[in-house]
Design a protein around this motif. Structure first.
Motif, PDB file in Angstrom:
ATOM      1  N   ASP A  16     -13.498  -6.620   7.882  1.00 55.07           N
ATOM      2  CA  ASP A  16     -12.398  -5.939   8.561  1.00 55.07           C
ATOM      3  C   ASP A  16     -11.098  -5.905   7.767  1.00 55.07           C
ATOM      4  O   ASP A  16     -10.327  -4.953   7.891  1.00 55.07           O
ATOM      5  CB  ASP A  16     -12.120  -6.607   9.912  1.00 55.07           C
ATOM      6  N   LYS A  17     -10.814  -6.922   6.969  1.00 55.05           N
ATOM      7  CA  LYS A  17      -9.538  -6.968   6.240  1.00 55.05           C
ATOM      8  C   LYS A  17      -9.597  -6.006   5.064  1.00 55.05           C
ATOM      9  O   LYS A  17     -10.483  -6.085   4.224  1.00 55.05           O
ATOM     10  CB  LYS A  17      -9.245  -8.386   5.751  1.00 55.05           C
ATOM     11  N   MET A  18      -8.633  -5.089   5.018  1.00 52.33           N
ATOM     12  CA  MET A  18      -8.619  -4.052   3.991  1.00 52.33           C
ATOM     13  C   MET A  18      -7.397  -4.213   3.080  1.00 52.33           C
ATOM     14  O   MET A  18      -6.316  -4.601   3.540  1.00 52.33           O
ATOM     15  CB  MET A  18      -8.581  -2.665   4.635  1.00 52.33           C
ATOM     16  N   TYR A  19      -7.585  -3.933   1.805  1.00 47.62           N
ATOM     17  CA  TYR A  19      -6.504  -3.900   0.827  1.00 47.62           C
ATOM     18  C   TYR A  19      -6.369  -2.465   0.355  1.00 47.62           C
ATOM     19  O   TYR A  19      -7.359  -1.823  -0.002  1.00 47.62           O
ATOM     20  CB  TYR A  19      -6.803  -4.820  -0.361  1.00 47.62           C
ATOM     21  N   HIS A  20      -5.149  -1.932   0.339  1.00 43.62           N
ATOM     22  CA  HIS A  20      -4.900  -0.541  -0.026  1.00 43.62           C
ATOM     23  C   HIS A  20      -4.004  -0.480  -1.250  1.00 43.62           C
ATOM     24  O   HIS A  20      -3.138  -1.336  -1.439  1.00 43.62           O
ATOM     25  CB  HIS A  20      -4.193   0.194   1.118  1.00 43.62           C
ATOM     26  N   HIS A  21      -4.213   0.546  -2.065  1.00 42.90           N
ATOM     27  CA  HIS A  21      -3.275   0.859  -3.129  1.00 42.90           C
ATOM     28  C   HIS A  21      -3.300   2.354  -3.381  1.00 42.90           C
ATOM     29  O   HIS A  21      -4.295   3.019  -3.128  1.00 42.90           O
ATOM     30  CB  HIS A  21      -3.571   0.068  -4.416  1.00 42.90           C
ATOM     31  N   HIS A  22      -2.178   2.877  -3.844  1.00 45.75           N
ATOM     32  CA  HIS A  22      -2.048   4.310  -4.080  1.00 45.75           C
ATOM     33  C   HIS A  22      -2.058   4.560  -5.575  1.00 45.75           C
ATOM     34  O   HIS A  22      -1.388   3.864  -6.335  1.00 45.75           O
ATOM     35  CB  HIS A  22      -0.750   4.833  -3.463  1.00 45.75           C
ATOM     36  N   THR A  23      -2.815   5.583  -6.007  1.00 45.09           N
ATOM     37  CA  THR A  23      -2.958   5.854  -7.426  1.00 45.09           C
ATOM     38  C   THR A  23      -1.782   6.626  -8.001  1.00 45.09           C
ATOM     39  O   THR A  23      -1.601   6.672  -9.201  1.00 45.09           O
ATOM     40  CB  THR A  23      -4.234   6.659  -7.699  1.00 45.09           C
ATOM     41  N   GLY A  24      -0.990   7.250  -7.139  1.00 42.49           N
ATOM     42  CA  GLY A  24       0.120   8.071  -7.609  1.00 42.49           C
ATOM     43  C   GLY A  24      -0.156   9.551  -7.448  1.00 42.49           C
ATOM     44  O   GLY A  24       0.746  10.364  -7.523  1.00 42.49           O
ATOM     45  N   TYR A  25      -1.403   9.917  -7.240  1.00 40.06           N
ATOM     46  CA  TYR A  25      -1.763  11.306  -7.005  1.00 40.06           C
ATOM     47  C   TYR A  25      -1.745  11.582  -5.506  1.00 40.06           C
ATOM     48  O   TYR A  25      -1.932  10.679  -4.686  1.00 40.06           O
ATOM     49  CB  TYR A  25      -3.150  11.613  -7.566  1.00 40.06           C
ATOM     50  N   ILE A  26      -1.570  12.843  -5.154  1.00 37.14           N
ATOM     51  CA  ILE A  26      -1.487  13.224  -3.751  1.00 37.14           C
ATOM     52  C   ILE A  26      -2.815  12.930  -3.061  1.00 37.14           C
ATOM     53  O   ILE A  26      -3.875  13.364  -3.506  1.00 37.14           O
ATOM     54  CB  ILE A  26      -1.121  14.712  -3.618  1.00 37.14           C
ATOM     55  N   GLY A  27      -2.749  12.196  -1.963  1.00 36.38           N
ATOM     56  CA  GLY A  27      -3.935  11.923  -1.165  1.00 36.38           C
ATOM     57  C   GLY A  27      -4.869  10.870  -1.730  1.00 36.38           C
ATOM     58  O   GLY A  27      -5.974  10.723  -1.237  1.00 36.38           O
ATOM     59  N   ASN A  28      -4.460  10.133  -2.744  1.00 35.81           N
ATOM     60  CA  ASN A  28      -5.347   9.138  -3.361  1.00 35.81           C
ATOM     61  C   ASN A  28      -4.961   7.728  -2.945  1.00 35.81           C
ATOM     62  O   ASN A  28      -4.463   6.933  -3.725  1.00 35.81           O
ATOM     63  CB  ASN A  28      -5.327   9.255  -4.885  1.00 35.81           C
ATOM     64  N   LEU A  29      -5.220   7.419  -1.677  1.00 39.36           N
ATOM     65  CA  LEU A  29      -5.040   6.076  -1.170  1.00 39.36           C
ATOM     66  C   LEU A  29      -6.400   5.387  -1.246  1.00 39.36           C
ATOM     67  O   LEU A  29      -7.339   5.767  -0.561  1.00 39.36           O
ATOM     68  CB  LEU A  29      -4.527   6.080   0.268  1.00 39.36           C
ATOM     69  N   LYS A  30      -6.521   4.404  -2.102  1.00 41.87           N
ATOM     70  CA  LYS A  30      -7.788   3.698  -2.295  1.00 41.87           C
ATOM     71  C   LYS A  30      -7.802   2.448  -1.431  1.00 41.87           C
ATOM     72  O   LYS A  30      -6.801   1.752  -1.316  1.00 41.87           O
ATOM     73  CB  LYS A  30      -7.979   3.294  -3.761  1.00 41.87           C
ATOM     74  N   SER A  31      -8.950   2.144  -0.830  1.00 41.51           N
ATOM     75  CA  SER A  31      -9.090   0.987   0.039  1.00 41.51           C
ATOM     76  C   SER A  31     -10.342   0.211  -0.340  1.00 41.51           C
ATOM     77  O   SER A  31     -11.349   0.803  -0.740  1.00 41.51           O
ATOM     78  CB  SER A  31      -9.201   1.418   1.497  1.00 41.51           C
ATOM     79  N   ILE A  32     -10.259  -1.114  -0.208  1.00 49.62           N
ATOM     80  CA  ILE A  32     -11.406  -1.984  -0.467  1.00 49.62           C
ATOM     81  C   ILE A  32     -11.318  -3.144   0.523  1.00 49.62           C
ATOM     82  O   ILE A  32     -10.225  -3.618   0.828  1.00 49.62           O
ATOM     83  CB  ILE A  32     -11.422  -2.473  -1.939  1.00 49.62           C
ATOM     84  N   ASN A  33     -12.478  -3.571   1.051  1.00 48.34           N
ATOM     85  CA  ASN A  33     -12.421  -4.678   2.007  1.00 48.34           C
ATOM     86  C   ASN A  33     -12.472  -6.017   1.274  1.00 48.34           C
ATOM     87  O   ASN A  33     -12.737  -6.091   0.078  1.00 48.34           O
ATOM     88  CB  ASN A  33     -13.513  -4.561   3.075  1.00 48.34           C
ATOM     89  N   LEU A  34     -12.205  -7.080   2.020  1.00 50.92           N
ATOM     90  CA  LEU A  34     -12.087  -8.414   1.432  1.00 50.92           C
ATOM     91  C   LEU A  34     -13.386  -8.869   0.787  1.00 50.92           C
ATOM     92  O   LEU A  34     -13.372  -9.464  -0.286  1.00 50.92           O
ATOM     93  CB  LEU A  34     -11.639  -9.413   2.500  1.00 50.92           C
ATOM     94  N   GLY A  35     -14.524  -8.581   1.396  1.00 54.38           N
ATOM     95  CA  GLY A  35     -15.809  -9.009   0.844  1.00 54.38           C
ATOM     96  C   GLY A  35     -16.077  -8.420  -0.524  1.00 54.38           C
ATOM     97  O   GLY A  35     -16.499  -9.114  -1.453  1.00 54.38           O
ATOM     98  N   LYS A  36     -15.822  -7.115  -0.674  1.00 55.57           N
ATOM     99  CA  LYS A  36     -16.055  -6.457  -1.969  1.00 55.57           C
ATOM    100  C   LYS A  36     -15.055  -6.929  -3.018  1.00 55.57           C
ATOM    101  O   LYS A  36     -15.403  -7.076  -4.190  1.00 55.57           O
ATOM    102  CB  LYS A  36     -15.975  -4.949  -1.810  1.00 55.57           C
ATOM    103  N   LEU A  37     -13.796  -7.172  -2.599  1.00 57.18           N
ATOM    104  CA  LEU A  37     -12.796  -7.642  -3.555  1.00 57.18           C
ATOM    105  C   LEU A  37     -13.104  -9.061  -4.025  1.00 57.18           C
ATOM    106  O   LEU A  37     -12.869  -9.395  -5.182  1.00 57.18           O
ATOM    107  CB  LEU A  37     -11.400  -7.566  -2.937  1.00 57.18           C
TER     108      LEU A  37
END
Length: 87
Positions: A16-37
């Motif tokens: 359930d816990k998500m980490y987000h970061h934006h690449t700088g391009y329009i609409g490019n919000l990347k997300s990854i959950n805690l398990g995968k990170l």
């Protein structure tokens, strides 16, 4: 900090816990959950947790630069001899 790969959390935080970061391009919000990170880069989980607790100013940024996190027990700091703390 050593042994970041042994981090354990309670409940459904791994999915359930998500980490987000934006690449700088329009609409490019990347997300990854805690398990995968934790599988990909376990040291980043602790770095993000500590970064969220520090003040958002030059002092906080300089404090974050001093934080060293390693996934396993091996680290290049030979001058430091960390000892286990029995609790």
């Amino acid at each position: 900090v050593i042994n970041a790969e042994k981090l354990r959390v309670a409940g459904n935080k791994l999915q359930d816990k998500m980490y987000h970061h934006h690449t700088g391009y329009i609409g490019n919000l990347k997300s990854i959950n805690l398990g995968k990170l934790l599988e990909k880069a376990p040291e980043r989980v602790l770095q993000k947790a500590v970064k969220g607790m520090l003040p958002r100013n030059p002092l906080g940024r300089s404090m974050l630069k001093k934080l060293k996190v390693y996934a396993g027990t091996e680290h290049p700091h030979s001058a430091q001899q960390p000892k286990p703390l029995d609790i």
